[in-house]
Design an enzyme around this catalytic site. Structure first.
Site, mmCIF file in Angstrom:
data_model
loop_
_atom_site.group_PDB
_atom_site.id
_atom_site.type_symbol
_atom_site.label_atom_id
_atom_site.label_comp_id
_atom_site.label_asym_id
_atom_site.label_seq_id
_atom_site.Cartn_x
_atom_site.Cartn_y
_atom_site.Cartn_z
ATOM 1 N N LYS A 1 -31.577 -8.900 -9.440
ATOM 2 C CA LYS A 1 -30.394 -9.434 -10.121
ATOM 3 C C LYS A 1 -30.597 -10.929 -10.313
ATOM 4 C CE LYS A 1 -25.385 -9.864 -9.683
ATOM 5 N NZ LYS A 1 -24.226 -9.576 -8.838
ATOM 6 N N LYS B 1 -30.758 -6.444 -13.573
ATOM 7 C CA LYS B 1 -29.542 -6.991 -14.185
ATOM 8 C C LYS B 1 -29.746 -8.477 -14.451
ATOM 9 C CE LYS B 1 -24.622 -7.613 -13.261
ATOM 10 N NZ LYS B 1 -23.531 -7.554 -12.300
HETATM 11 ZN ZN LIG Z 1 -20.964 -10.956 -5.846
#
Ligand SMILES: [Zn+2]
Length: 371
Positions: A243, A296
């Site tokens: 992420k 992501k």
């Molecule tokens: Zn968070």
């Protein structure tokens, strides 16, 4: 064989031929629809920067979940906007937390829908960070900060009470700015306990898949251990493994009211420049027991998705984030692009890069087109 024997256009001549040789196909089975649940009843409040995305109270979330399921989308992921925020993210792990309430209601009314629970603390922390925050003591005391601020301030001549008031306010706000610059640390290991506690609480409420998005080191192992100890040996973990700290999350922070009140998330989310480190992050999560992995955002990191697909055999998800959605919506509203065409093209690109699961705000609209 080269041209003129080879003519690649031969197979593009008709829609039927193009369809026959199509390499990547989208189906609604791949989609996960993100939903934001808030307190109250009858609430369906549109997120300003995300047209057609809403903050939903539990009753409305149930209605929406039913619609999602009817469209052939097999799964949703829930985010919560709690009544109150605090320093220990009570709303994340409380038995009557907003996501816990929504999960119970949705699993009761739409049992066939796979409900994922995003596990993070930022939406529930008063400071908006994804872990516990520890302030590092200032080199100087606050008193010294005041003196410093006053010394560096120019002499202010005040003529009346109002001017005096505003001068005081100005100095106070400078001191407050100074205090905000105080160093802080997002404490890793202590945060794991809260993340594990949250995961167990969500599993108890009926969440089918636990999806930690916090990016603390060791969270997957801590969550796996806690789930197993609580008897949830069959609850899978989909880790937000790679992420990135991204500007594309902007609209989400409005939707989930989760913007950090100071600092940013670069000490735990990944640097967008690093693909090798992304592979290490994914590897670590797999070793700790992740059942599925996620990259992501999606579109700015398609190469990371492709590299992860090449290297790892776990089911791979990608999150088409709020900013990706908002950009398409904004351009379409201006008449600058064809909304549906770009929506489908963006989803196809994520699929082609190698993601088999796509978390997207377009899940419903794309399913309608594919249906
Ligand atoms: Zn968070």
């Amino acid at each position: 064989m080269a041209f003129p024997v080879t003519r690649l256009r031969r197979l593009r001549r008709t829609a039927e031929l193009r369809n026959m040789v199509c390499e990547t196909r989208l189906t609604p089975d791949a989609f996960v629809y993100p939903m934001f649940v808030c307190p109250g009843e009858g609430v369906r409040k549109e997120v300003r920067s995300m047209p057609n995305v809403f903050n939903l109270s539990v009753d409305k979330a149930v209605k929406e979940a039913r619609e999602v399921h009817a469209l052939g989308v097999p799964s949703i992921i829930l985010f919560g906007l709690p009544e109150k925020k605090d320093e220990v993210a009570t709303g994340a792990w409380a038995e009557d937390g907003i996501v816990q309430q929504a999960t119970r209601a949705i699993k009761r009314e739409v049992p066939g829908l796979v409900v994922m629970g995003d596990v993070c603390l930022c939406e529930y922390m008063s400071h908006g960070h994804c872990g516990i925050v520890k302030g590092i003591p200032l080199a100087k005391s606050l008193g010294a900060a005041v003196i410093d601020t006053l010394r560096s301030a120019k002499t202010i001549a005040v003529r009346d009470a109002a001017e005096k008031e505003s001068a005081i306010e100005k100095v106070a706000s400078q001191v407050a700015e100074y205090a905000k610059r105080m160093e802080f640390e997002i404490v890793n290991d202590a945060s794991l306990e809260l993340l594990a506690k949250t995961s167990v609480s969500l599993a108890k409420a009926g969440i089918d898949i636990i999806a930690p998005s916090d990016m603390m080191d060791g969270r997957v192992a801590a969550i796996r251990r806690a789930l197993d100890e609580a008897g949830f040996i069959n609850t899978p973990i989909l880790s937000y493994a790679a992420k990135f700290a991204s500007g594309f999350y902007g609209p989400f922070r409005e939707a989930a009211d989760s913007a950090p009140q100071f600092g940013d998330r670069r000490s735990y989310q990944m640097d967008g420049a690093n693909i090798r480190e992304a592979m290490r992050e994914i590897e670590a999560d797999i070793e700790e027991g992740a059942d599925m992995i996620m990259v992501k955002p999606a579109m700015p990191y398609l190469d990371v998705i492709a590299a992860a697909r090449e290297r790892f055999d776990l089911p791979l998800a990608a999150y088409q984030v709020s900013g990706e959605y908002a950009m398409i919506e904004a351009a379409a509203r201006n008449g600058w692009i064809e909304r549906e065409r770009v929506m489908m093209e963006s989803l196809l690109s994520i699929r082609r890069a190698g993601a088999s699961i796509i978390l997207t705000y377009y899940a419903k609209d794309a399913a309608k087109l594919l249906g």
